[in-house]
Each structure stands twice: as structure tokens, then as C-alpha cells.
Design an enzyme around this catalytic site. Structure first.
Site: not given
Ligand code: ASP
Ligand code: MG
Length: 841
Positions: A699, A703
Site C-alpha cells: 500500500d 502511494k
């Protein structure tokens, strides 16, 4: 029914009864068929009337809904000697008897007898028609007006049962009319005299009148023409010198446009007589202009009101020109055609126009609109499509010589035309109204074929193709009635963030409308299973209930088509799902002109080809915004964009982008095993249901990719060097086993902690990216005085080292997770888009 009888009326008493000055205290009320459809509705009407303290009350009633049609059909059926008429006659009789029984209780008997007699007479008449074989016009007039005779009797009897005395006026005894070319004209003198005489015998201040019916000057029973009871309402309002006329119907009043075509249509509280007539002419379902004539002549205000919502005041039509908005109503007339007469021979030749209209008049073609360019090279008029052949033929004949000599080039017709008209007293002398109309039509791609504006400036009409009419009407309505910053909004994926967004929307919508002229209209909500679409808008506080009750299976294509309503200026989809499938739609949606705002990372970090397609699609002013994908509501993407837009150069970006990992390493001080901290964090809701989704670092890598792409780097998640904190042997096992066996990794975490501590360093899970596109995500040792070493709880932090911020990097820090702050990030993006559309946010 009790009736007071006064013998030998004197002329003084007649005058006293009639020549009241205005301010007479009489109010005329007219109720349409739908307000009188059955006993229950009649009771509602009676309640409304009894509840008013009108000094004098004239109640004009239509037939019960559908009865006039039924009577006309009955007459024809009888004339055809069609056995069916008996059956229909019975049904009609029963309907009236049922209503009388339900309304009148003990008193019903005498009214039933009365009804039985009337129906027996009707049956005799129908028998006669059956013998004659065709309904004579007079018989038809008589029969079709009976519905009002029945309904007025029932209404009056019901009202009377309550103590206050209502007199029943059979309009056939009083109202005298003439049938003329332009409609039905009232013989005011005769009617007033007859009414005065009637009043002497019936001095009650409460009167029920049968609408629609009258007598002609030869004393034959007649009617005022279909839907004539509004006219009756106005006529009796005039005859009684009423102060007000209330037309009670089943709509709230006059709307700015047909609500079936324009869901945003608004109720018009005030209209002038002129405006109402213009709108009526242009097909708005106001009331027929003729209806208003008696009211206009005597300056009596007419209220259009809803029987089913008597608390509303409806629309007041009066002589007052209210110019609060330039345009009041917008409407379209379909089924027209343009006839165009062109030729150099008309230039400077007087009388051509007169010949055109003379020929059309002789052929009985009525002209809806006329327009002639000042070059006089062509005259264009709009006529009913069904009359267009007659019109062209008549003009060909009229100009046969000019056409032969070539002075006129052509007379041709264009079918499938509609006229759109905007109406309003306030247009007079207000510059820019036409410009606004033409501008909005142009923006929605509507071609204008001809234009006309009367010198009164109360009406601007444009002829357009009928296929464009609905779109044109909506666009024009939006142009005049909606804030130009009206955004049609669809929310996908009402999970935690979506719900928080909707709650915020509910909270500030009104405020934004008032202070920023920003009209955010939630019109669609879709979960993965079901969706709710609303033409007007969904109250954000009601979406859950309504989705449960009215949801249909989700179809995102249909969803987007709905959000992109061409009657609203702008559209945006808020994708709060975490679904890559939804992101698949973005490029198409953006290409179609729908702005997209999302906290969904799939588009920003998914396949580069898809990302590029989305970016390419958004080149025409349609926005794609995703601030909340990185650091939730923290302004990280925006800050990066501002740095780049102002010409700064990024040297590196470093950050802690996982609230979960931030929390774990803030807490990890060697005293508690790492696996225990993970269990605790999970229990506190700080991790994904499977903590490996946090610990594997993917994750964070996503980003970082989003930021890299913002910098213009062509990066995929696979290009990021990611250190997963999930031990290799625990990656494939199921969730429960993983949680149980995480203790196996405690020792290695403890060792890393001890090593760092010995060197005076802190362990942090950090993402790093440089301008060359090198990207790394993993556990690093940081000096104790590093900005990242002292974060609170789940805070995120990012540090931009740039040419301008080289020695002292720019830092953004704060809570980087949680539904509320994420939703606020989404909302902020939406407001930024709104600002580019002109909202003063
Ligand atoms: N009952 C008549 C009709 O249906 C008159 C009216 O309702 O206005 O035409
Ligand atoms: Mg953010």
C-alpha cells in the site's frame, strides 16, 4: 336543502345583492375533477372550504373525474345503439350513488332519490338517441354537462349537512353565453341580472355552483367547451365581484417548466396576467388564457393551488408585474414546421409580408411565429406541422408569378420543428437575456433555426429541431434557474469513507448553496450490489434508507449516464470504492465530461497504460483528483503539484505513508514483542483485517507510485523496491495461522531494534523516491533527531526536498488515516473543482 324565498324582489335589493364594491369579501373557489374524484376527496374539499373564514364563498365544481368523458361516450354509444351504454349508464349511476351514500349518511335518502330521477331522465334521453341514431348537438351539450349538475348537488348537500347553509346554484339558470368564432363569450348583462334575481331568493353567503354548464341566448342548455370549468370559476368570480379566485387542482401551482421534462422546475409564486397568458399559449399547463379574461378585466388575482397540499399558497397570478427574475417560465411547443420564403424579389417591395399572411389566413393556417431578416431577403414563419402542406400550397399559388419570373427563389418547408419560448415581464429592458439563452443553447449543441422576440420583450422564441427540444429546454432552464455551479453528483461505494463523505455533504450543502452559490446535487449512489438514481436529488441524509428501499442492481454505465444529466451544468463521480473495476471506467467517464474525485488508489497506481488513458481523457477541462489517496486529507498531492506548477524541482520525496506501520514502530521499544503489538493494533482497528495487507508494504508502494507519476515519472508498483515485513514463510498461510505464527518473527524484529538502539537510531518504515525514479520502501534506521523519529500515533509525514527547499525540506504532517479525514480530503478536491467552475468557495 333549505332555501330562503323572498317574494317580489325590489330593484334596490337586486343592487344591494350585486353592486358591491371590491373588497366584497367574496372568494371564488374552483375545484377540478381530480379534487372531486371520490367521496374521500370531496370530503377533503369540504374540509378545506369549511376551514376558511371567507366572508362569502363561491365554490364552482367540475364533474367528478372522468365523468364528462364517460357521459360523452355514453351518448355516442346510445346513438350507435351499442348495447354497452346500459352497462356504462349503470356504472356511472352507481359511482354517484356510492359517493352520495359515503358522504351524506342519514340524509342520503333524498339525494339518492334525486339522483335516481336524474339518471332515469338520462336513460330516457339515451333511449331517444338510440332511436334517432345520432346524438343531436343539443342533446350532447345537455348530456355532457350533467356531471357538474350531479357533483355540485352532492358537494352542496355534503357541505350543508354541517350546519352552515350552502345554496346550490345551477349555472344553467344564471349564466348566459354566446358561441363565437374565438370561443365562448359571456353575456354579462343578462347573466348579472339573472344572478341578482337568483341572489334575492338565495341570499346565503355560501354558494356551490355547477361549472362548465350554461345557457345560450336562445335559452338552450350548453357548455363552455371541454375543460371549461376554470372559465366558470373566473366568470362566477367576476359575477360575484370576488376579491380572489382560487383554482384548486392537483399540482402545487405554475412551474417554471414542465416537470416531466425538467426535473429541476421550480414553483413560481408570482406571475403577471401577461406572463400566465404567454406561458399558457406556449403549452405550459397553467390555465387557458380565455379562462383568465374575466379575472383580468376586473383585476381579480387568480391563485393556482393544490387541493392535496392546501397549506401551500400556490401561484398568484395578478396584474402585478413581478420582476425579481427576468425569465419566469420556459416551455416548448412540438409538432411545428418552418415555412421559408426566399428571394431577391422581396427586397424593398412593400406588401410581401402582407401577401404571405393574407394567403395563409385565407387557407386558415395559423401562424405560430414569424421572423424576417432586415435584409428582407427571406420571410420565415412557423406553422403547425399538420398544416404545412396547405401553407406551402397556398403560398405557391399566391406567388405563382414571382416564382415563375424568378423573383422568388423558393418556398420550402422544414418539418419536425419545435418552438422554445422563454417568458417573463422582467425581460423588458434587461440586456443579456437573449445572450444567455443563445449561449446555453449553443453550449448544449442546439442549432437555432429562427428567432423571434416581440416588441413587448416579454417573450423570446426560437425554432429548433424537435429532436433537440428536450435538451434545449433543460439547458435553457439550467441557464436561467440553476446556479451555473450546479454539479450533479454520483457516489460509488458508500463504505466507511463514502458514508463519511455523504455525512459531510449533508452538513454543508445548504451553506455552500447560500454562501458560495455552489449547488451540489447528489443524484446517484451505488454500492457494489445496488444503486439509487434520482432525477432531482437525493437528500444526503436519506441515501441509506432510500437505497435499501428503492435500489436497483448496480450498472455503472447506466449510473454514469444518469449522473451526466444534460440538464445540469456539471457532473462529478466520487469513487469511494477500493475497486480496480470501477477505475476501469474512469477514462470513459472523464472523456464524457464527468469529473472524478477519489480516494481509490487503483487508478493512480495501477497499470501505467490505464493511468495514461485517464490523464489523456482529462485534457478538456474535466478533472481527475485524488488527494485522499495519499495521507488521507493531508495536502500532499496538492503540495507536490503546487511545487511543480510553480517551477520547483523535486530532488527527493520521503515519507511515512502508513498509519499502521507508523503506529507499530512508534510503539516498538523492545519491551513488548512485535507480534503482540500487531495483535493489539489489529484489535484497536488500526490495521486491515489481515495485517499482512499493511505489513507487506504494498500500500505504501502504491502511494509512492502515485507521487512519482505526479512528478512525471513513468513508474509502476513493480518498479518500487519493497521490503515486506511479512516473513517469507508466512505469506501463503491463511489469516488465522499467520496471526498465530507471527511470534516466529519476534526474534528477528527484536534483533533489528537492538542494533538500531545500540547505534542511537530509531526504526521507521519509510518510503523514498528521487528524481531519477529510484524508489524504495522499507524499514530504515533514522537518527534520533530526524523529523520522522517523533511522530504521534498513526500520523503520516512527507518531506519534499526540492531546489527551493533544499537545506530545510518542506514537511507535511498529520493524521493520515480515518474515514472522516479521508472524506474531508475528497470533499476538498470536489470544492477545488467547483472553484475552477466559478464557485466562490
Ligand atoms: N368536466 C368538464 C370537462 O371535463 C369541465 C372541466 O372539468 O373543466 O371538460
Ligand atoms: Mg492527501
Amino acid at each position: 336543502m333549505s332555501v330562503s324565498v323572498v317574494k317580489n324582489p325590489t330593484s334596490e335589493s337586486v343592487d344591494a345583492a350585486l353592486n358591491k364594491p371590491s373588497g366584497s369579501g367574496w372568494i371564488a373557489h374552483k375545484f377540478g375533477g381530480s379534487s372531486l374524484a371520490n367521496a374521500e376527496r370531496i370530503r377533503t374539499v369540504a374540509d378545506i372550504m369549511r376551514g376558511r373564514n371567507d366572508a362569502g364563498q363561491v365554490i364552482v365544481v367540475s364533474a367528478m373525474q372522468g365523468v364528462t368523458d364517460a357521459l360523452i361516450e355514453l351518448a355516442h354509444a346510445a346513438a350507435r345503439n351499442d348495447g354497452y351504454w346500459r352497462h356504462a349508464w349503470n356504472a356511472l349511476k352507481k359511482r354517484h350513488e356510492d359517493a352520495a351514500r359515503a358522504l351524506l349518511g342519514a340524509q342520503a335518502r333524498s339525494e339518492q332519490d334525486w339522483l335516481a330521477e336524474r339518471f332515469a331522465e338520462l336513460a330516457d334521453l339515451l333511449h331517444a338517441l338510440a332511436l334517432l341514431g345520432s346524438p343531436a348537438a343539443e342533446a350532447l351539450e345537455l348530456i355532457q354537462g350533467l356531471g357538474e349538475i350531479f357533483s355540485s348537488r352532492i358537494v352542496a348537500a355534503h357541505l350543508n349537512a354541517n350546519g352552515i347553509e350552502y345554496a346550490l346554484l345551477d349555472a344553467r339558470d344564471v349564466l348566459v353565453v354566446r358561441h363565437e368564432d374565438l370561443g365562448v363569450a359571456v353575456d354579462w348583462d343578462q347573466s348579472a341580472t339573472k344572478l341578482a334575481e337568483w341572489r334575492v331568493r338565495h341570499p346565503q353567503m355560501r354558494v356551490v355552483v355547477s361549472g362548465f354548464v350554461a345557457r345560450d341566448v336562445h335559452n338552450r342548455i350548453t357548455t363552455l367547451g371541454r375543460n371549461g370549468s376554470d372559465y366558470s370559476g373566473a366568470i362566477f368570480g367576476a359575477l360575484f365581484h370576488a376579491d380572489e379566485i382560487h383554482i384548486w387542482t392537483d399540482v402545487d401551482g405554475v412551474l417554471s417548466a414542465d416537470p416531466r421534462l425538467v426535473p429541476e422546475a421550480v414553483l413560481l409564486p408570482q406571475l403577471s396576467y401577461h406572463e400566465a397568458c404567454e406561458l399558457a399559449y406556449f403549452g405550459a399547463k397553467v390555465i387557458h388564457p380565455q379562462t383568465m379574461a374575466p379575472a383580468i378585466a376586473r383585476n381579480i388575482p387568480v391563485y393556482i393551488r393544490n387541493t392535496f397540499r392546501p397549506e401551500l399558497t400556490g401561484t398568484c397570478i395578478s396584474s402585478k408585474a413581478s420582476i425579481d427574475s427576468a425569465v419566469k417560465g420556459i416551455s416548448t411547443i412540438p409538432g411545428l414546421a418552418i415555412v421559408n420564403i426566399e428571394g431577391a424579389g422581396m427586397i424593398g417591395v412593400p406588401g410581401t409580408a402582407q401577401r404571405v399572411f393574407g394567403a395563409l389566413r385565407a387557407a386558415k393556417v395559423s401562424v405560430v411565429m414569424i421572423s424576417q431578416g432586415s435584409s428582407e431577403h427571406s420571410i420565415c414563419c412557423v406553422v403547425q406541422e399538420k398544416q404545412v402542406d396547405i401553407a406551402v400550397h397556398a403560398l405557391d399559388e399566391e406567388f405563382i408569378h414571382e416564382l415563375a419570373r424568378g423573383q422568388l427563389q423558393s418556398i420550402n418547408a422544414t418539418p419536425s420543428i419545435s418552438v422554445l419560448a422563454i417568458v417573463g415581464d422582467g425581460m423588458t429592458g434587461t440586456p443579456g437575456v437573449a445572450a444567455r439563452l443563445f449561449g446555453t443553447l449553443a453550449r448544449s449543441g442546439v442549432n437555432i433555426r429562427a428567432i423571434a422576440q416581440g416588441a413587448s420583450e416579454r417573450n423570446i422564441s426560437v425554432a429548433i429541431e424537435s429532436g433537440d427540444a428536450a435538451r434545449a429546454l433543460r439547458a435553457a432552464h439550467a441557464g436561467f434557474y440553476l446556479s451555473p455551479q450546479t454539479i450533479s453528483i454520483g457516489v460509488v461505494g458508500p463504505g466507511q469513507v463514502g458514508r463519511a463523505f455523504l455525512a459531510q455533504l449533508a452538513q454543508v450543502r445548504e451553506h455552500l448553496l447560500r454562501t458560495a452559490n455552489l449547488d451540489l446535487r447528489l443524484r446517484a449512489v451505488a454500492s457494489s450490489a445496488s444503486m439509487l438514481l434520482d432525477d432531482a436529488s437525493i437528500l444526503p441524509q436519506e441515501w441509506r434508507e432510500r437505497l435499501d428501499a428503492q435500489g436497483t442492481p448496480t450498472d455503472l454505465t447506466h449510473f454514469a449516464d444518469h449522473v451526466l444529466a444534460n440538464h445540469l451544468p456539471h457532473a462529478a463521480i466520487i469513487d469511494c470504492s477500493a475497486s480496480s473495476d470501477v477505475a476501469e471506467h474512469y477514462a470513459r467517464w472523464i472523456g464524457a465530461g464527468i469529473h472524478i474525485v477519489t480516494p481509490n488508489k487503483h487508478a493512480g497506481s495501477g497499470p501505467l497504460a490505464r493511468y495514461k488513458a485517464i490523464r489523456a481523457a482529462s485534457s478538456h477541462g474535466t478533472r481527475f483528483r485524488y488527494e485522499a489517496t495519499v495521507g488521507a486529507g493531508l495536502p500532499i498531492v496538492q503540495t507536490l503539484r503546487d511545487l511543480l506548477d510553480t517551477g520547483d524541482e523535486i530532488i527527493s520525496i520521503e515519507g511515512i505513508f502508513s498509519g499502521t506501520l507508523a503506529y507499530l514502530f512508534n510503539r516498538f521499544d523492545g519491551s513488548v514483542p512485535f507480534s503482540t503489538l500487531v495483535q493489539e493494533a489489529r484489535a484497536a482497528g488500526y490495521t486491515e483485517p489481515d495485517p499482512r495487507d499493511d505489513l507487506n508494504g504494498r500500500d505504501v508502494a502504491r502511494k509512492l507510485v502515485i507521487l512519482a507519476r505526479e512528478m512525471g515519472l513513468q513508474m509502476e508498483v513493480a518498479d518500487v523496491d519493497v521490503e515486506s515485513l511479512v516473513p517469507a514463510e508466512l505469506r501463503e498461510v491463511d489469516g488465522t495461522e499467520f496471526l498465530e505464527r507471527l511470534v516466529e518473527a519476534d526474534e528477528s524484529f527484536a534483533t533489528r531494534f537492538a542494533t538500531a538502539q545500540a547505534a542511537g537510531k530509531k526504526l521507521r518504515y519509510v518510503a523514498r523516491l528521487n528524481a531519477a525514479g529510484q524508489a524504495h520502501v522499507g524499514l530504515v534506521e533514522l537518527p534520533d533527531d530526524h523529523a520522522f523519529a517523533h511522530l504521534r500515533l498513526t500520523d503520516n509525514i512527507v518531506q519534499f526536498t526540492t531546489r527551493r527547499y533544499r537545506d530545510n525540506p518542506l514537511v507535511v504532517q498529520g493524521p493520515g488515516a480515518g474515514p472522516d479525514v479521508t472524506a474531508a480530503g475528497v470533499f476538498a478536491d470536489l470544492l477545488r473543482i467547483a472553484a475552477t467552475l466559478g464557485a466562490r468557495v
